[in-house]
Design a protein around this motif. Sequence first.
Motif, mmCIF file in Angstrom:
data_model
loop_
_atom_site.group_PDB
_atom_site.id
_atom_site.type_symbol
_atom_site.label_atom_id
_atom_site.label_comp_id
_atom_site.label_asym_id
_atom_site.label_seq_id
_atom_site.Cartn_x
_atom_site.Cartn_y
_atom_site.Cartn_z
ATOM 1 N N THR A 129 0.823 -1.220 0.000
ATOM 2 C CA THR A 129 0.000 0.000 0.000
ATOM 3 C C THR A 129 0.848 1.257 0.000
ATOM 4 O O THR A 129 0.502 2.244 -0.651
ATOM 5 N N TRP A 130 1.955 1.255 0.731
ATOM 6 C CA TRP A 130 2.745 2.479 0.859
ATOM 7 C C TRP A 130 3.695 2.705 -0.304
ATOM 8 O O TRP A 130 4.303 3.772 -0.409
ATOM 9 N N LEU A 131 3.816 1.718 -1.207
ATOM 10 C CA LEU A 131 4.683 1.862 -2.383
ATOM 11 C C LEU A 131 3.934 1.681 -3.698
ATOM 12 O O LEU A 131 4.548 1.709 -4.762
ATOM 13 N N GLY A 132 2.617 1.452 -3.644
ATOM 14 C CA GLY A 132 1.820 1.359 -4.868
ATOM 15 C C GLY A 132 1.926 0.047 -5.608
ATOM 16 O O GLY A 132 1.623 -0.011 -6.799
ATOM 17 N N LEU A 133 2.298 -1.036 -4.919
ATOM 18 C CA LEU A 133 2.613 -2.297 -5.582
ATOM 19 C C LEU A 133 1.405 -3.213 -5.725
ATOM 20 O O LEU A 133 0.394 -3.050 -5.051
ATOM 21 N N ALA A 135 -4.907 -12.663 0.370
ATOM 22 C CA ALA A 135 -5.211 -11.239 0.334
ATOM 23 C C ALA A 135 -4.174 -10.534 -0.535
ATOM 24 O O ALA A 135 -2.973 -10.696 -0.320
ATOM 25 N N ALA A 136 -4.663 -9.766 -1.498
ATOM 26 C CA ALA A 136 -3.809 -9.053 -2.444
ATOM 27 C C ALA A 136 -3.902 -7.553 -2.206
ATOM 28 O O ALA A 136 -4.814 -7.073 -1.519
ATOM 29 N N THR A 137 -2.972 -6.817 -2.775
ATOM 30 C CA THR A 137 -3.071 -5.363 -2.805
ATOM 31 C C THR A 137 -2.891 -4.860 -4.228
ATOM 32 O O THR A 137 -2.123 -5.429 -5.013
ATOM 33 N N VAL A 138 -3.615 -3.782 -4.528
ATOM 34 C CA VAL A 138 -3.467 -3.054 -5.793
ATOM 35 C C VAL A 138 -3.602 -1.572 -5.466
ATOM 36 O O VAL A 138 -4.437 -1.193 -4.629
ATOM 37 N N ASN A 139 -2.803 -0.738 -6.096
ATOM 38 C CA ASN A 139 -2.918 0.689 -5.830
ATOM 39 C C ASN A 139 -4.273 1.205 -6.301
ATOM 40 O O ASN A 139 -4.736 0.884 -7.395
ATOM 41 N N ALA A 155 -3.355 13.669 -1.380
ATOM 42 C CA ALA A 155 -3.164 14.984 -1.996
ATOM 43 C C ALA A 155 -1.693 15.305 -2.196
ATOM 44 O O ALA A 155 -1.332 16.020 -3.136
ATOM 45 N N ASP A 156 -0.823 14.757 -1.324
ATOM 46 C CA ASP A 156 0.606 15.009 -1.484
ATOM 47 C C ASP A 156 1.334 13.878 -2.205
ATOM 48 O O ASP A 156 2.554 13.785 -2.167
ATOM 49 N N GLY A 157 0.575 12.998 -2.873
ATOM 50 C CA GLY A 157 1.178 12.025 -3.776
ATOM 51 C C GLY A 157 1.575 10.699 -3.184
ATOM 52 O O GLY A 157 2.254 9.904 -3.845
ATOM 53 N N ARG A 158 1.155 10.372 -1.954
ATOM 54 C CA ARG A 158 1.496 9.080 -1.357
ATOM 55 C C ARG A 158 0.524 8.001 -1.834
ATOM 56 O O ARG A 158 -0.691 8.227 -1.860
ATOM 57 N N PRO A 159 1.030 6.835 -2.215
ATOM 58 C CA PRO A 159 0.153 5.770 -2.721
ATOM 59 C C PRO A 159 -0.807 5.250 -1.653
ATOM 60 O O PRO A 159 -0.505 5.261 -0.456
ATOM 61 N N ILE A 160 -1.961 4.773 -2.123
ATOM 62 C CA ILE A 160 -2.957 4.125 -1.267
ATOM 63 C C ILE A 160 -3.365 2.823 -1.948
ATOM 64 O O ILE A 160 -3.783 2.825 -3.109
#
Length: 488
Positions: free
Chosen positions: A188-192, A416-420, A425-430
């Motif tokens: 989540t914190w790197l957009g992976l 459980a998977a993650t996808v960006n 607002a300041d450009g941090r991935p979620i």
Amino acid sequence: MLTEQGLATMPAVEMVAGFADHTLSPVQVHDAVQAVIEARESVLNAFWVRDPDESRKAALASEARWAAGEPLGPIDGVPVTLKENVARRGVPMPSGNAGTVPVVPEADAPITARVLESGGVVLGSTVMPDWGMLSSGVSSRHGITRSPWNPAWTTGGSSSGAGAAAAGGYGPLHVGTDIGGSIRLPGTWLGLATLKPSYGRIPLDAPYLGRAAGPMARTVADAALFMSVLSRPDPRDWSSLPPQDINWSASAGEVRGLRVGVQLDAGCGEPCDAEVRAAVNRAAALFEAAGAVVEPVEPFMSQDLLDDLDLFWRVRSWNDFRELPAEAKLRVHPSIIRWCQGGADVPGTRVLQCYQQIMRIQERTVAATLPYDLVLSPVAPVAAFPAEQPMPFLEDAKTMAHIGFTAPYNMSGQPAATVNCGLTADGRPIGVQLAGRRFDDLGVLRAAAWYEQNRPAEAVPHWPDSAPGATTGATTGEKTTTLEGEKP
């Protein structure tokens, strides 16, 4: 003509296609990746051990196999990194901790063996924080691992080096491990695109309650390709699932008619930031617009369950800590010392209560999610925090306040998977977490692939592939450990 950066960041599925039709060379790709590593590693600090000469020899051998039309497997020639707690014969394993004497394994872990048998080009071992119990890139042995998006931001952890390598363009395929969120938090914190697979899906050489290993990549298709290798059986893991013939192609599945739960309140820990909630809600709305039946999922965790899981882990780490010599104890990260001291002298009856609470987590998680084909949720309640911070929340009582959405699926063994799914607002991935029923890893990957292909443009990561630190000038001053004969 592809640039070095373009070659290094090419998806693995495209690399393999290029190797097959001889428009690409494994050596060409390897050298491009090494150029990116040389440009970025002084800031990112992703590697514990790397050996460019040896990995280039592996790329040359792959090139010869492709020329002969005899590739070893589906990732032959593709650059790969392995987390430092995944055993590689002869490579020390310090578990990110300056207080330990690193174990030097005499054999490769099942994961390492599968990668090598398939022709993967292992670039090295990536770093982790102390004993894997910090959700950041902070380590007493390695220093600070930093985000390629912005060196001032955390990578997340404990698969910090793997996450930094994936987001930083160090090739396409990376292995992380996860006992409470350690693959998905960097996700989540790197957009992976990541997958914490079903318990036992990927054989380990040291299985443990809730522990899993899995792929970390930039695309779901690459994570699926890697699963075709990592999930192959190994008799050394007595807890692994029976071998299963799964077509891991993970083409996007049809979501119309799927029952999709949406959980925005973990029932424990800290509440979600508004931007995180909004991003997950937008992802859920996309599923609903495509014909999925979307319903809210009420919290099934509670603070006492999370606290007892935390205490169980504290006792486990205290047992490790108290065995260290007095002077070695002083080298352990202070946050870990404070945290594991909470597990000192806990009676056995209390530890058993904690274990029983873990079984309740398993029971509640399976029961609450069983009605759904898929459950969407945040991965963590906050976006990336400062790189120097060991944990998202600094108070000792809140050490695990960020894993209410992730840890239940470790205990239940569900994939459980993650996808960006957006940016702050300041450009941090979620990232959005997509969890499925037990053993339905393929269903989760297909849903993740569908979302990845259909998400709005503002949710697509635009990878920070320029030289890091250009605006901040941040550096770590850390150096990668070298093996005998390696050029640093």
